[in-house]
Design a protein around this motif. Structure first.
Motif, PDB file in Angstrom:
ATOM      1  N   SER A   1       0.843  -1.196   0.000  1.00 37.87           N
ATOM      2  CA  SER A   1       0.000   0.000   0.000  1.00 37.87           C
ATOM      3  C   SER A   1       0.878   1.246   0.000  1.00 37.87           C
ATOM      4  CB  SER A   1      -0.909  -0.001   1.224  1.00 37.87           C
ATOM      5  OG  SER A   1      -1.612   1.216   1.340  1.00 37.87           O
ATOM      6  N   VAL A   2       0.617   2.148  -0.957  1.00 36.43           N
ATOM      7  CA  VAL A   2       1.370   3.399  -1.069  1.00 36.43           C
ATOM      8  C   VAL A   2       0.361   4.541  -1.184  1.00 36.43           C
ATOM      9  CG1 VAL A   2       3.126   4.685  -2.343  1.00 36.43           C
ATOM     10  CG2 VAL A   2       3.215   2.177  -2.299  1.00 36.43           C
ATOM     11  N   PHE A   3       0.386   5.472  -0.232  1.00 38.49           N
ATOM     12  CA  PHE A   3      -0.535   6.599  -0.309  1.00 38.49           C
ATOM     13  C   PHE A   3       0.040   7.801   0.413  1.00 38.49           C
ATOM     14  CE2 PHE A   3      -1.633   4.486   3.656  1.00 38.49           C
ATOM     15  CZ  PHE A   3      -1.948   5.511   4.529  1.00 38.49           C
ATOM     16  N   CYS A   4      -0.501   8.963   0.117  1.00 39.03           N
ATOM     17  CA  CYS A   4      -0.124  10.189   0.821  1.00 39.03           C
ATOM     18  C   CYS A   4      -1.172  10.433   1.896  1.00 39.03           C
ATOM     19  CB  CYS A   4      -0.057  11.368  -0.138  1.00 39.03           C
ATOM     20  SG  CYS A   4       1.321  11.267  -1.292  1.00 39.03           S
ATOM     21  N   GLN A   5      -0.716  10.450   3.147  1.00 40.33           N
ATOM     22  CA  GLN A   5      -1.680  10.596   4.233  1.00 40.33           C
ATOM     23  C   GLN A   5      -2.352  11.965   4.174  1.00 40.33           C
ATOM     24  OE1 GLN A   5      -0.878  10.983   8.330  1.00 40.33           O
ATOM     25  NE2 GLN A   5       1.212  11.748   8.090  1.00 40.33           N
TER      26      GLN A   5
ATOM     27  N   GLY B   1      -3.886   7.374  -3.463  1.00 38.56           N
ATOM     28  CA  GLY B   1      -3.187   6.177  -3.044  1.00 38.56           C
ATOM     29  C   GLY B   1      -3.230   5.108  -4.114  1.00 38.56           C
ATOM     30  N   THR B   2      -2.402   4.086  -3.956  1.00 34.75           N
ATOM     31  CA  THR B   2      -2.350   3.002  -4.936  1.00 34.75           C
ATOM     32  C   THR B   2      -1.715   1.788  -4.274  1.00 34.75           C
ATOM     33  OG1 THR B   2      -1.639   2.407  -7.178  1.00 34.75           O
ATOM     34  CG2 THR B   2      -0.069   3.631  -5.833  1.00 34.75           C
TER      35      THR B   2
ATOM     36  N   LEU C   1       2.211   7.913  -8.564  1.00 36.20           N
ATOM     37  CA  LEU C   1       1.145   8.777  -8.079  1.00 36.20           C
ATOM     38  C   LEU C   1       1.264  10.146  -8.736  1.00 36.20           C
ATOM     39  CD1 LEU C   1       1.355   8.069  -4.225  1.00 36.20           C
ATOM     40  CD2 LEU C   1      -0.309   7.108  -5.812  1.00 36.20           C
TER      41      LEU C   1
ATOM     42  N   LEU D   1       4.454  10.532   2.409  1.00 33.92           N
ATOM     43  CA  LEU D   1       4.194   9.304   1.661  1.00 33.92           C
ATOM     44  C   LEU D   1       4.266   8.130   2.625  1.00 33.92           C
ATOM     45  CD1 LEU D   1       3.787   8.242  -1.303  1.00 33.92           C
ATOM     46  CD2 LEU D   1       6.254   7.772  -1.304  1.00 33.92           C
TER      47      LEU D   1
ATOM     48  N   TYR E   1      -2.232   7.244  10.136  1.00 29.15           N
ATOM     49  CA  TYR E   1      -2.113   7.653   8.737  1.00 29.15           C
ATOM     50  C   TYR E   1      -3.466   7.520   8.043  1.00 29.15           C
ATOM     51  CZ  TYR E   1       2.501   6.221  10.395  1.00 29.15           C
ATOM     52  OH  TYR E   1       3.633   6.051  11.157  1.00 29.15           O
TER      53      TYR E   1
ATOM     54  N   LEU F   1      -6.244   7.924   5.020  1.00 30.93           N
ATOM     55  CA  LEU F   1      -6.437   8.037   3.575  1.00 30.93           C
ATOM     56  C   LEU F   1      -7.922   8.293   3.335  1.00 30.93           C
ATOM     57  CD1 LEU F   1      -5.452   7.750   0.605  1.00 30.93           C
ATOM     58  CD2 LEU F   1      -5.972   5.303   0.795  1.00 30.93           C
TER      59      LEU F   1
END
Length: 357
Positions: free
Chosen positions: A43-47, A52-53, A63, A72, A202, A204
């Protein structure tokens, strides 16, 4: 006619270029620290955003973000969550390799029989947790935790503290603002002695789908939540529009006596570095928002006069901080909310990619 077409085409091309200039891309590869093997489905996302992706079979991700700053967040079951600060204009945004470390399993197996775990935790502390995590604002009454069973409650008698953790993301539906929030809750702690709560994690955001009427209501509620908020304040200071937006700043001495900060852009307090706004203030800063009165519920809960004409918040600053274009600032751990902003908890949260226009 041909000349007109060429002019129109030029204007259209300029608009596209301008739009592209408002965004930047972040991409990279997630690998295991020991084996150096790629990690698919991380999981990769900007809080505090809606962006996210997950990584593909080769561990790659990409992203696209509005200009500004972000944290990130990279997470994978069985591994330590990784946080990396990113911002527009950084040449390393599109070539990062992030190594993930396995969790120490001995730390996750500490809970044993006779520990501080409360068997009926939700029944005993659930409402208390909601009030101190989601809040007691009018919007909070329209929020719902969809997976209460994921929460574990621990009470430490000697320290007189309550701690809450979650086995997975805490899923909160905010039906007032039209967001579903997936919150990776690191921990929530309430100190009964000092009566201070703190939590880290964090979030999302995901925009809910609704009817045109619901969308209209959500947009109005989001704007009402935004004006006077800390996000609004940070963006206004960055844009040098504090006075126009309704913010008056005061420095408080050790006895909490105020002195108005007549020029928040004076070089001893404020400077610009590589497009970022650097605030050099330590101590306590009081923020008066004069364009809107405080919520009546806040005044009643705190025994303030119902005729109070402005929203009053304060920031305790261990050090200065830096503001980026989207209102993101760092280091956030060095800044403590007080007053009106402290009352507005998760139910009033907006993502950094929220656009009031």
């Amino acid at each position: 006619m041909k000349k007109l077409f060429i002019i129109c085409l030029g204007v259209f091309t300029s608009m596209i270029a301008l739009s592209q200039d408002q965004y930047f891309s972040v991409s990279g590869k997630i690998i295991d620290e020991k084996t150096k093997q790629p990690m698919p489905n991380a999981s990769v996302f900007c809080q505090n955003t809606t962006v996210g992706t997950i990584t593909n079979a080769e561990g790659n991700f990409s992203l696209r973000l509005k200009n500004g700053g972000y944290d990130l967040i990279i997470s994978y079951t069985g591994y330590q969550t990784k946080t990396q600060r990113i911002s527009s204009g950084n040449p390393e945004n599109e070539s990062m390799t992030i190594e993930m470390q396995e969790q120490d399993k001995s730390l996750t197996e500490v809970v044993v029989a006779g520990s501080a775990l409360v068997a009926d935790g939700w029944n005993k502390y659930g409402q208390f947790f909601i009030e101190n995590f989601i809040g007691t604002t009018p919007n909070a009454s329209q929020c719902n935790i969809e997976n209460k069973d994921s929460l574990k409650f621990f009470f430490y008698k000697k320290r007189n503290k309550l701690k809450v953790r979650s086995a997975g993301d805490v899923i909160i539906a905010n039906n007032a603002l039209g967001y579903k929030i997936k919150y990776q809750l690191d921990s929530f702690v309430y100190d009964y002695t000092s009566k201070i709560s703190s939590y880290t994690g964090y979030p999302l955001f995901e925009e809910m789908k609704g009817t045109p009427e619901q969308q209209d209501t959500w947009n109005k509620n989001r704007f009402s939540t935004y004006i006077g908020s800390r996000l609004h304040f940070m963006r206004s200071w960055y844009d040098s529009t504090l006075a126009e937006e309704g913010f008056i700043l005061e420095l408080l001495d050790a006895s909490n006596r105020p002195t108005e900060l007549e020029n928040p852009y004076d070089s001893q307090y404020y400077s610009v570095d590589s497009g970022d706004a650097v605030v050099n203030i330590k101590g306590r800063l009081r923020i008066n928002y004069v364009n809107h009165v405080p919520d009546r519920k806040y005044l009643i809960q705190n025994n303030f006069p119902l005729t109070t004409p402005k929203q009053i918040s304060a920031l305790d600053l261990n050090e200065g901080f830096t503001i980026e274009e989207n209102g993101y600032f760092y280091e956030q751990s060095e800044v403590t909310n007080m007053g009106y902003w402290a009352w507005k908890k998760l139910a009033e949260a907006l993502p950094y990619d929220y656009n009031p226009e």
